[in-house]
Design a protein around this motif. Structure first.
Motif, PDB file in Angstrom:
ATOM      1  N   PHE B 226       0.823  -1.209   0.000  1.00 43.73           N
ATOM      2  CA  PHE B 226       0.000   0.000   0.000  1.00 43.73           C
ATOM      3  C   PHE B 226       0.854   1.255   0.000  1.00 43.73           C
ATOM      4  CE2 PHE B 226       0.408  -0.626   4.596  1.00 43.73           C
ATOM      5  CZ  PHE B 226       0.639   0.659   5.031  1.00 43.73           C
ATOM      6  N   VAL B 227       2.082   1.136   0.520  1.00 41.10           N
ATOM      7  CA  VAL B 227       2.988   2.286   0.484  1.00 41.10           C
ATOM      8  C   VAL B 227       3.430   2.544  -0.956  1.00 41.10           C
ATOM      9  CG1 VAL B 227       5.281   3.073   1.143  1.00 41.10           C
ATOM     10  CG2 VAL B 227       3.760   2.105   2.858  1.00 41.10           C
ATOM     11  N   THR B 228       3.732   1.446  -1.668  1.00 36.58           N
ATOM     12  CA  THR B 228       4.073   1.589  -3.091  1.00 36.58           C
ATOM     13  C   THR B 228       2.931   2.264  -3.838  1.00 36.58           C
ATOM     14  OG1 THR B 228       5.133  -0.552  -2.792  1.00 36.58           O
ATOM     15  CG2 THR B 228       5.051   0.319  -5.024  1.00 36.58           C
ATOM     16  N   THR B 238       7.049  12.405   2.931  1.00 36.80           N
ATOM     17  CA  THR B 238       6.664  12.777   4.302  1.00 36.80           C
ATOM     18  C   THR B 238       5.218  12.381   4.569  1.00 36.80           C
ATOM     19  OG1 THR B 238       7.904  14.761   3.728  1.00 36.80           O
ATOM     20  CG2 THR B 238       6.956  14.644   5.935  1.00 36.80           C
ATOM     21  N   ALA B 239       4.369  12.655   3.597  1.00 34.85           N
ATOM     22  CA  ALA B 239       2.949  12.337   3.773  1.00 34.85           C
ATOM     23  C   ALA B 239       2.745  10.827   3.826  1.00 34.85           C
ATOM     24  CB  ALA B 239       2.144  12.949   2.633  1.00 34.85           C
ATOM     25  N   VAL B 240       3.495  10.103   2.995  1.00 29.42           N
ATOM     26  CA  VAL B 240       3.399   8.639   3.033  1.00 29.42           C
ATOM     27  C   VAL B 240       3.754   8.140   4.426  1.00 29.42           C
ATOM     28  CG1 VAL B 240       4.442   6.513   2.189  1.00 29.42           C
ATOM     29  CG2 VAL B 240       3.867   8.331   0.586  1.00 29.42           C
ATOM     30  N   LEU B 241       4.854   8.691   4.962  1.00 28.52           N
ATOM     31  CA  LEU B 241       5.316   8.272   6.292  1.00 28.52           C
ATOM     32  C   LEU B 241       4.262   8.591   7.349  1.00 28.52           C
ATOM     33  CD1 LEU B 241       9.069   9.268   6.607  1.00 28.52           C
ATOM     34  CD2 LEU B 241       8.055   7.088   7.242  1.00 28.52           C
ATOM     35  N   VAL B 242       3.839   9.847   7.382  1.00 27.81           N
ATOM     36  CA  VAL B 242       3.011  10.303   8.487  1.00 27.81           C
ATOM     37  C   VAL B 242       1.581   9.777   8.351  1.00 27.81           C
ATOM     38  CG1 VAL B 242       2.073  12.328   9.650  1.00 27.81           C
ATOM     39  CG2 VAL B 242       4.432  12.332   8.856  1.00 27.81           C
ATOM     40  N   ARG B 243       1.024   9.854   7.136  1.00 31.63           N
ATOM     41  CA  ARG B 243      -0.388   9.500   7.004  1.00 31.63           C
ATOM     42  C   ARG B 243      -0.614   8.008   6.872  1.00 31.63           C
ATOM     43  NH1 ARG B 243      -1.977  13.737   2.563  1.00 31.63           N
ATOM     44  NH2 ARG B 243      -1.640  15.645   3.748  1.00 31.63           N
ATOM     45  N   HIS B 244       0.291   7.325   6.197  1.00 24.57           N
ATOM     46  CA  HIS B 244       0.004   5.928   5.879  1.00 24.57           C
ATOM     47  C   HIS B 244       0.786   4.937   6.729  1.00 24.57           C
ATOM     48  CE1 HIS B 244      -2.458   6.992   2.397  1.00 24.57           C
ATOM     49  NE2 HIS B 244      -1.616   8.011   2.277  1.00 24.57           N
ATOM     50  N   ASN B 337     -15.112   4.025   8.864  1.00 30.78           N
ATOM     51  CA  ASN B 337     -13.990   4.479   8.076  1.00 30.78           C
ATOM     52  C   ASN B 337     -13.796   5.972   8.184  1.00 30.78           C
ATOM     53  OD1 ASN B 337     -12.656   2.370   7.050  1.00 30.78           O
ATOM     54  ND2 ASN B 337     -13.936   2.158   5.233  1.00 30.78           N
ATOM     55  N   ALA B 338     -14.886   6.684   8.278  1.00 30.23           N
ATOM     56  CA  ALA B 338     -14.771   8.122   8.457  1.00 30.23           C
ATOM     57  C   ALA B 338     -14.033   8.419   9.746  1.00 30.23           C
ATOM     58  CB  ALA B 338     -16.158   8.753   8.485  1.00 30.23           C
ATOM     59  N   ALA B 339     -14.337   7.631  10.787  1.00 27.06           N
ATOM     60  CA  ALA B 339     -13.662   7.830  12.063  1.00 27.06           C
ATOM     61  C   ALA B 339     -12.174   7.539  11.924  1.00 27.06           C
ATOM     62  CB  ALA B 339     -14.276   6.937  13.126  1.00 27.06           C
ATOM     63  N   ALA B 340     -11.853   6.437  11.243  1.00 26.37           N
ATOM     64  CA  ALA B 340     -10.455   6.069  11.072  1.00 26.37           C
ATOM     65  C   ALA B 340      -9.729   7.129  10.279  1.00 26.37           C
ATOM     66  CB  ALA B 340     -10.358   4.724  10.371  1.00 26.37           C
ATOM     67  N   ALA B 341     -10.392   7.652   9.241  1.00 26.30           N
ATOM     68  CA  ALA B 341      -9.771   8.682   8.437  1.00 26.30           C
ATOM     69  C   ALA B 341      -9.518   9.916   9.288  1.00 26.30           C
ATOM     70  CB  ALA B 341     -10.658   9.028   7.252  1.00 26.30           C
ATOM     71  N   GLY B 342     -10.419  10.183  10.211  1.00 26.65           N
ATOM     72  CA  GLY B 342     -10.239  11.317  11.090  1.00 26.65           C
ATOM     73  C   GLY B 342      -8.982  11.188  11.928  1.00 26.65           C
ATOM     74  N   ILE B 343      -8.630   9.957  12.277  1.00 23.77           N
ATOM     75  CA  ILE B 343      -7.423   9.762  13.084  1.00 23.77           C
ATOM     76  C   ILE B 343      -6.179  10.047  12.262  1.00 23.77           C
ATOM     77  CG2 ILE B 343      -6.007   8.007  14.179  1.00 23.77           C
ATOM     78  CD1 ILE B 343      -8.637   6.754  15.107  1.00 23.77           C
ATOM     79  N   THR B 354     -10.021   3.548   1.072  1.00 22.22           N
ATOM     80  CA  THR B 354      -9.724   2.438   0.173  1.00 22.22           C
ATOM     81  C   THR B 354      -8.706   1.509   0.788  1.00 22.22           C
ATOM     82  OG1 THR B 354      -8.479   4.130  -0.974  1.00 22.22           O
ATOM     83  CG2 THR B 354     -10.314   3.124  -2.174  1.00 22.22           C
ATOM     84  N   GLY B 355      -7.697   2.109   1.415  1.00 22.68           N
ATOM     85  CA  GLY B 355      -6.680   1.275   2.062  1.00 22.68           C
ATOM     86  C   GLY B 355      -7.326   0.358   3.081  1.00 22.68           C
ATOM     87  N   ALA B 356      -8.250   0.910   3.850  1.00 25.95           N
ATOM     88  CA  ALA B 356      -8.901   0.133   4.891  1.00 25.95           C
ATOM     89  C   ALA B 356      -9.722  -1.005   4.281  1.00 25.95           C
ATOM     90  CB  ALA B 356      -9.797   1.040   5.712  1.00 25.95           C
ATOM     91  N   ASP B 357     -10.423  -0.694   3.188  1.00 27.41           N
ATOM     92  CA  ASP B 357     -11.246  -1.730   2.565  1.00 27.41           C
ATOM     93  C   ASP B 357     -10.402  -2.900   2.082  1.00 27.41           C
ATOM     94  OD1 ASP B 357     -13.807   0.361   1.034  1.00 27.41           O
ATOM     95  OD2 ASP B 357     -13.552  -0.467   3.041  1.00 27.41           O
ATOM     96  N   GLN B 358      -9.276  -2.562   1.491  1.00 28.91           N
ATOM     97  CA  GLN B 358      -8.418  -3.628   0.989  1.00 28.91           C
ATOM     98  C   GLN B 358      -7.918  -4.497   2.133  1.00 28.91           C
ATOM     99  OE1 GLN B 358      -5.836  -1.050  -1.012  1.00 28.91           O
ATOM    100  NE2 GLN B 358      -7.045  -1.020  -2.879  1.00 28.91           N
ATOM    101  N   LYS B 359      -7.596  -3.835   3.232  1.00 24.84           N
ATOM    102  CA  LYS B 359      -7.143  -4.591   4.402  1.00 24.84           C
ATOM    103  C   LYS B 359      -8.246  -5.526   4.892  1.00 24.84           C
ATOM    104  CE  LYS B 359      -3.170  -3.092   4.736  1.00 24.84           C
ATOM    105  NZ  LYS B 359      -2.116  -4.017   4.508  1.00 24.84           N
TER     106      LYS B 359
END
Lengths: 308, 362
Positions: B226-228, B238-244, B337-343, B354-359
């Motif tokens: 998912f990082v790729t 930076t955003a990949v590191l911090v957000r994902h 998912n909205a809650a998770a995105a909020g975090i 989308t990342g969450a759904d795939q997981k």
């Protein structure tokens, strides 16, 4: 717990074949996932650690190799002399040579950590094997009991034991061992259950080996590795916590030369004399550091490329 | 994806009720287990009191001097002349009413004595937790997957930080910054400046462990597809590191949060002692010196309760951070998912979703 999922994202099928993704992306930058990376990165540290451990062992068996001074010889005319001045690391409030006391304190400081870990290992292994071999009820009861002991922060558990048995070297060893026992029990239990489900054990049983021989020849040697490494790393933690108990005045009592106890007696003076408060702490830190590095090295050796 | 969601919506009605019940049952089971653990801790302290060498009365009194009347009062209070089972239920009953016993050395209830000292200890622990967490996250973000000359020194510092006994590090800080440089007050100050050195001393060891765990988690996460995917979408590193990646790295750190809480509590006990600060540690060690058993066992029980509550909270937080751990992922996908995105990030909710759904499917 978090099982790494087989991610069905948009990677081409070729990239998802087992083994390749991890190695392929990791090899670009550094680090943890090559072949024996850990060895290469910190080999000097590992060599230094083992060398220092050798020194510690020598000092604990033959302190006279390192110093000819009596650690308990008080000299009122020489109180709180700074480092140098005829005393390598200075003198304490009773005029005793700090270097000699550190050297002579090695044995007791190491002994507390070693014996606490050994005691935890033996008791924990017994509990772990019993939990794995016993029925479901015994397993559940053990699990609950371990959770109970894990719910009490380590230091407080030791303090409770000392409140019960009183201060002293033996009681602080008992207290310390109680901290580490649940960890050993969990690991041993897990190992036994993993090995019991393994194919080679099934083969041994199918060959009609007697149960005792299966246990001695297969179960014990295979479960021993991870447990001994956990024990090695625990010795470091036990030495650190043991010195903490001594510092609080609950371990070996004065005038015994022991690192934590030396720090404890330095407290009253350390606004005027820093050396009695610093050097024994360096000894503790280096000892714990050496054991931690050596333990992680052994862990890496055992686990191979999966090691951190 | 859309087809699966539609199918789930059709089944949604019946599923929601049963999933609510299964969540309720899961919560009930967790809470029940927590109560069981606490009950075990209570039994351990009761057993410790009764297995203690010497008379139980002496254990309760410690080194305080009491009159014969008070002695008789203790015997009747603790039902010491009754069978031990009665004593045990008596003890449980007292605890249920929040009565941890009486400290004859302090001349007050253990509950009051501990309550008075909670605030200063929590102040120190909160400062230590913030320092350790911020420091560990910054170090992990800066050093994950970086060249050896950046990563190596930090990794070494972490091992040193884990190996240094907290009390001695506190002494070291005092010697250098208070007695030599006079930057900070040395002893017993309750001001903010007086909090700096104790908080640093407290944060070092757990912070070192946290940094190790976080970097390890980050490096694992950065190896995942998912990082790729995120990088290929042109998201900055930076955003990949911090957000994902950080969100994944936090999971193992949260797993050890209960253990860390114990480490902070144990550390605070010792460090308060070095700095002569008010708090639970000074209270406990002082109690040990006077063999004040009710006080020590009271602190042990409070600590166990603290640990159990933290672990319950961890269980509650897991599904918020990791959608894979939610009971029925697809039906609840929208709101949760909205809650998770909020975090993780409010900026790119669609990416997180989308990342969450795939997981969830994996």
């Amino acid at each position: 717990m978090t099982v790494t999922p087989v991610d069905p994202t948009g990677l081409p099928p070729g990239g998802a074949s087992p083994g390749t993704p991890v190695g392929a992306s990791a090899s670009t930058s550094t680090s943890t996932r090559g072949r024996w990376p850990w060895l290469r990165v910190s080999r000097p540290g590992v060599v230094l650690s083992f060398a220092f451990l050798l020194v510690l062992v020598l000092a604990s068996f033959w302190p006279h190799l390192f110093t000819g001074t009596d650690p308990n010889a008080a000299d009122i005319s020489q109180t709180l002399r700074g480092p140098g001045s005829g005393h390598l690391l200075g003198t304490d409030q009773n005029g005793r040579d700090i270097y000699a006391r550190i050297v002579h304190g090695t044995r007791l400081s190491l002994w507390i950590g070693l014996s606490a870990s050994a005691l935890a290992l033996v008791v924990g292994a017994a509990v772990g094997v019993a939990a794995a071999q016993g029925g479901r009820v015994l397993g559940a009861v053990t699990d609950w009991l371990l959770s109970v002991f894990l719910s009490i922060p380590g230091l407080l558990l030791a303090l409770l034991v000392i409140a019960m048995l009183g201060p002293g070297t033996r009681n602080s060893i008992i207290g310390l061992s109680l901290i580490f026992t649940p960890g050993f029990a969990r690991v041993v239990r897990g190992e036994v259950m993993r090995i019991r489900a393994s194919v080679y054990l099934e083969a041994a049983r199918a060959l009609g080996w007697p149960k005792r021989q299966v246990i001695i020849r297969h179960l014990v040697p295979n479960a021993l590795g991870p447990v001994l490494i956990l024990a090695t790393i625990n010795v470091g933690g036990a030495i650190s916590l043991g010195s903490t108990l001594s510092f609080l005045g609950l371990g070996p009592q004065p005038p015994t030369a022991e690192w934590g106890a030396m720090l404890s007696s330095s407290r009253t003076y350390f606004s005027v004399a820093w050396w009695p408060a610093i050097f024994p702490g360096i000894a503790i830190t280096l000892a714990v550091l050496a054991i931690t590095v050596a333990g992680q090295f052994l862990q890496a050796r055992l686990e191979g490329r999966n090691a951190r | 994806m859309t087809i699966a969601l539609a199918a789930d919506e059709r089944r949604g009605g019946g599923r929601a009720a049963s999933s609510a019940r299964s969540i309720g049952l899961a919560v009930l089971r967790r809470v029940g287990y927590a109560v069981g653990v606490l009950w075990g801790a209570v039994t351990v302290t009761f057993a410790a009191l009764h297995l203690k060498s010497g008379g139980i009365i002496d254990a309760i009194i410690g080194q305080a001097a009491v009159s014969p009347e008070v002695r008789a009062q203790i015997i009747s209070d603790y039902a010491l002349d009754r069978p031990w089972l009665v004593q045990y239920f008596d003890y449980l009953g007292h605890l249920l009413r929040g009565d941890l016993g009486h400290s004859y050395n302090q001349g007050m209830d253990v509950t009051t004595a501990i309550g008075d000292q909670l605030a200063p200890s929590f102040e120190l622990m909160a400062a230590g937790v913030v320092l350790a967490l911020v420091g560990a996250i910054v170090v992990a973000l800066l050093t994950a997957n970086r060249p050896r000359w950046i990563r190596g020194p930090f990794a070494f510092l972490e091992i040193v930080g884990v190996s240094v006994p907290a009390f001695w590090f506190a002494i070291l800080l005092l010697t250098v910054f208070s007695f030599q440089l006079h930057w900070f007050p040395a002893i017993g100050s309750n001001s903010f400046r007086g909090l700096v050195l104790p908080a640093i001393a407290l944060a070092v060891a757990p912070g070192g462990t946290l940094a190790q765990v976080l970097r390890d988690g980050l490096e694992r996460a950065l190896d995942e597809p998912f990082v790729t995917t995120a990088r290929s979408r042109g998201i900055r590193e930076t955003a990949v590191l911090v957000r994902h990646a950080l969100r994944h790295a936090l999971m193992p750190a949260i797993t050890i949060a209960g253990w860390l809480a114990g480490a902070f509590l144990g550390g605070a006990i010792v460090i308060e002692n070095v700095f002569s600060r008010q708090g639970l540690g000074t209270l406990t060690v002082g109690g040990l010196g006077r063999r004040d058993f009710p006080l020590v066992s009271g602190v042990v029980l409070v600590a166990a309760a603290f640990y159990v509550v933290i672990n319950l909270l961890i269980d509650a937080v897991y599904p918020l951070l990791d959608p894979r751990l939610r009971p029925v992922a697809p039906t609840t996908a929208g709101p949760v998912n909205a809650a998770a995105a909020g975090i993780t990030s409010t900026a790119s909710p669609s990416v997180s979703a989308t990342g969450a759904d795939q997981k969830g499917e994996g």
